[in-house]
Design an enzyme around this catalytic site. Structure first.
Site, short mmCIF file in Angstrom:
data_model
loop_
_atom_site.label_atom_id
_atom_site.label_comp_id
_atom_site.label_asym_id
_atom_site.label_seq_id
_atom_site.Cartn_x
_atom_site.Cartn_y
_atom_site.Cartn_z
N GLY A 24 0.84 -1.19 0.00
CA GLY A 24 0.00 0.00 0.00
C GLY A 24 0.87 1.23 0.00
N GLY A 25 0.25 2.37 0.34
CA GLY A 25 0.97 3.62 0.29
C GLY A 25 2.13 3.70 1.27
N THR A 28 5.34 -2.39 1.96
CA THR A 28 5.00 -3.74 1.54
C THR A 28 5.06 -4.67 2.75
OG1 THR A 28 5.92 -3.34 -0.64
CG2 THR A 28 5.62 -5.64 -0.01
N VAL A 29 4.10 -5.59 2.84
CA VAL A 29 4.07 -6.56 3.92
C VAL A 29 4.46 -7.93 3.36
CG1 VAL A 29 2.67 -7.65 5.72
CG2 VAL A 29 2.30 -5.24 5.13
N ASP A 147 -7.04 5.88 10.45
CA ASP A 147 -7.25 5.29 9.12
C ASP A 147 -8.00 3.96 9.25
OD1 ASP A 147 -7.13 5.36 6.37
OD2 ASP A 147 -5.19 4.35 6.25
#
Length: 564
Positions: A24-25, A28-29, A147
């Site tokens: 995502g912004g 990285t996972v 969020d």
């Protein structure tokens, strides 16, 4: 970064990367194995900025690094089964991007789950209490998530929810400058309106985001998603929120939670009690009875839900008879007590910019050459606010009126979006409330809703609904701020309803919304028309295209926003 014996990347000499789980912004996972403890973990790699972006935004790399460290610290301070557990943080001495080592949650996100369709109300209620448990633990520790959205809530294989991604969290005693000046932190669809206005530090903002997540999960579409990010932000600040129709006993909770004044939202403890009562009502009675037990009328019956379909968390309702969405109620009204935002400072400037972008001007609605400058009539057959073609007894809208309320509302057939039917709706509201003075009014093709002052000059208002030829009060609404010009009541009967057919025709032609599935009208004191009473006609379709035309009380177009 070194490598393991099988030549896979090895982080900190200990964590072997195995596969990418998502990105995502913020980074990285990865799925990884802790070779020291022989267990699987999740590693979040903070994405380094693109060199060109870093050059244009000096200090961005430092900000991203700070966010990663803040996330690790925020998570480490929490101990809750519904908050992802932080194990370790790798902070390289060479200044390269850090890694956050977390528990590996085997399962999927709520966003992924919604690809199958909306969730059953009992599941949504359980989800809400679990995420709320995580938020209450965070708030007790001085942490705000900022969020909360479907992609940031993971579901374990047994269905339990885990809140993750505290990368933009704010906590007490820490600086709030996480982005360049003016950046909007959070996802526009789920950010609370007060945060859009730059107000931070209120845990109630996370509860708004949770409420919007639950709305999406139960209803299967996002009520404020628009064609562009800017339009979505404006909708979050200003647009009516569709009344839930699939949410059963959850509906009244959403109505109390999704109000734009954070002071009127229930706090964490009260919200948990409300969700618990809704759970009990759902388990102990049929859907309609459970809804009544929660203090609201039974919801409109919904059709069977087909599935799967793509990206439901960002979908709009589809047309009757096909796809997903209620057959007769595409997008209603603001929940009771929803307050319109006060725009000041940066948002006032944004309003000016938006007006320039939209090309706001005084353009005559009807192309017959008559500008209505005589103050009595414009185009042929159009009654202006000085005309006698109003709802009987509308008068000044004071509530007393000069005519006796009718004993029965005029007969209504077909869409409510005709001059005659709008007047019938207003007559029904006058019969129920004693006035056609409103704070705001929303009319859909099959029903209408209004916020009406409790008495002449009152600073409180009640919520009313018109459906099936009958108007009735649905409950207390909220307060009217004396300092907010766009909240002041006005006479809805004084709007140019005879222009509505021409307005709709022009909208169908100019708004560039192909195959529209939703048509409705919003009447209020509009921020972008100097807080004057304004009539806006909206069109949208199943592909997120939407637009509106706005006219003032003289029937002149003051703003046009076509679909992008």
């Amino acid at each position: 970064m070194s490598t393991s014996d099988d030549r896979r990347p090895l982080v900190d000499g200990r964590f072997r990367l195995e596969s990418r789980l998502g990105s995502g912004g913020m980074g990285t996972v990865w799925r990884a194995r802790d070779i020291a403890l022989d267990r699987e973990v999740a590693l979040k790699e903070v994405r380094p900025p693109d060199p060109a972006v870093e050059e244009a935004n000096p200090g961005l790399a430092v900000q991203l690094r700070e966010r990663a460290v803040r996330e690790a610290r925020a998570l480490a301070r929490l101990s809750n089964p519904h908050v992802v557990t932080i194990h370790h943080i790798v902070d390289p001495l060479d200044g390269s991007h850090p890694w956050i080592v977390m528990e590996l949650v085997e399962g999927r996100s709520v966003y992924d789950r919604l690809a199958e369709g909306p969730m059953p109300v009992p599941e949504v209620l359980a989800l809400g209490r679990q995420v709320l448990s995580a938020l209450r633990a965070a708030h007790a520790a001085g942490i705000q998530h900022r969020d909360v959205k479907p992609a940031n809530v993971l579901l374990r294989r047994d269905g339990r929810a885990v809140l993750t991604d505290f990368g933009i969290a704010a906590f007490d005693g820490a600086t709030s400058r996480l982005t360049s000046t003016g950046d909007l932190i959070g996802s526009p669809e789920f950010i609370a309106p007060e945060r859009v206005r730059g107000e931070e530090g209120n845990p109630a903002s996370d509860l708004w985001s949770l409420g919007m997540l639950l709305y999406v999960a139960a209803e299967g579409h996002h009520p404020l998603r628009r064609a562009t990010g800017l339009a979505t932000v404006v909708a979050v600040l200003d647009d009516p929120i569709p009344a839930p129709v699939r949410s059963g006993a959850l509906g009244p909770v959403l109505t109390r939670l999704l109000v734009r004044d954070p002071a009127q939202r229930p706090d964490g403890a009260l919200l948990d009690r409300l969700l618990a009562e809704a759970e009990a009502a759902t388990k102990g009675a049929p859907a309609g009875a459970a809804h009544a037990a929660a203090g609201a009328p039974a919801p409109v019956p919904a059709p069977p839900v087909p599935g799967p379909y793509p990206h439901p968390a960002y979908a709009t309702p589809t047309p009757p008879g096909g796809g997903f969405g209620p057959p007769t109620v595409p997008a209603p009204v603001p929940p009771a007590g929803s307050a319109r935002p006060r725009l000041g400072g940066a948002m006032v400037a944004a309003s000016v910019v938006l007006a320039a972008v939209l090309g706001v001007g005084l353009v005559k609605l009807l192309p017959d050459g008559d500008d209505g400058s005589d103050g009595t009539t414009g185009a042929k057959g159009r009654a202006t606010p000085t005309s006698s073609a109003r709802v009987p007894g509308s008068g000044s809208g004071s509530g007393s009126g000069s005519a006796t309320p009718p004993s029965a509302a005029p007969e209504v057939r077909g869409s409510l979006l005709t001059p005659a039917n709008v007047r019938a709706v207003l007559a029904a509201f006058r019969e129920a409330a004693g006035t056609t003075t409103v704070k705001d009014l929303t009319i859909y093709e099959e029903y209408a809703l209004a916020d009406i002052p409790t008495r002449p000059g009152a600073k409180t208002y009640d919520a009313y609904e018109y459906r099936g030829g009958v108007a009735r009060k649905t409950g207390p609404g909220g307060t009217i701020s004396a300092d907010d010009p766009d909240e002041q009541p006005f006479d809805a009967a004084a709007l140019p309803w005879d222009d509505l057919p021409a307005l709709m025709k022009r909208g169908e032609r100019d708004l560039k919304v192909d195959d529209p599935t939703m048509r409705y009208v919003v009447v209020d004191r509009w921020t972008f028309n100097e807080d004057r009473p304004t009539l806006r006609f909206y069109l949208s379709n199943a592909y997120h295209a939407s637009g509106y035309l706005a006219v003032d009380a003289t029937g002149k177009v003051v703003s046009t926003l076509p679909a992008s």
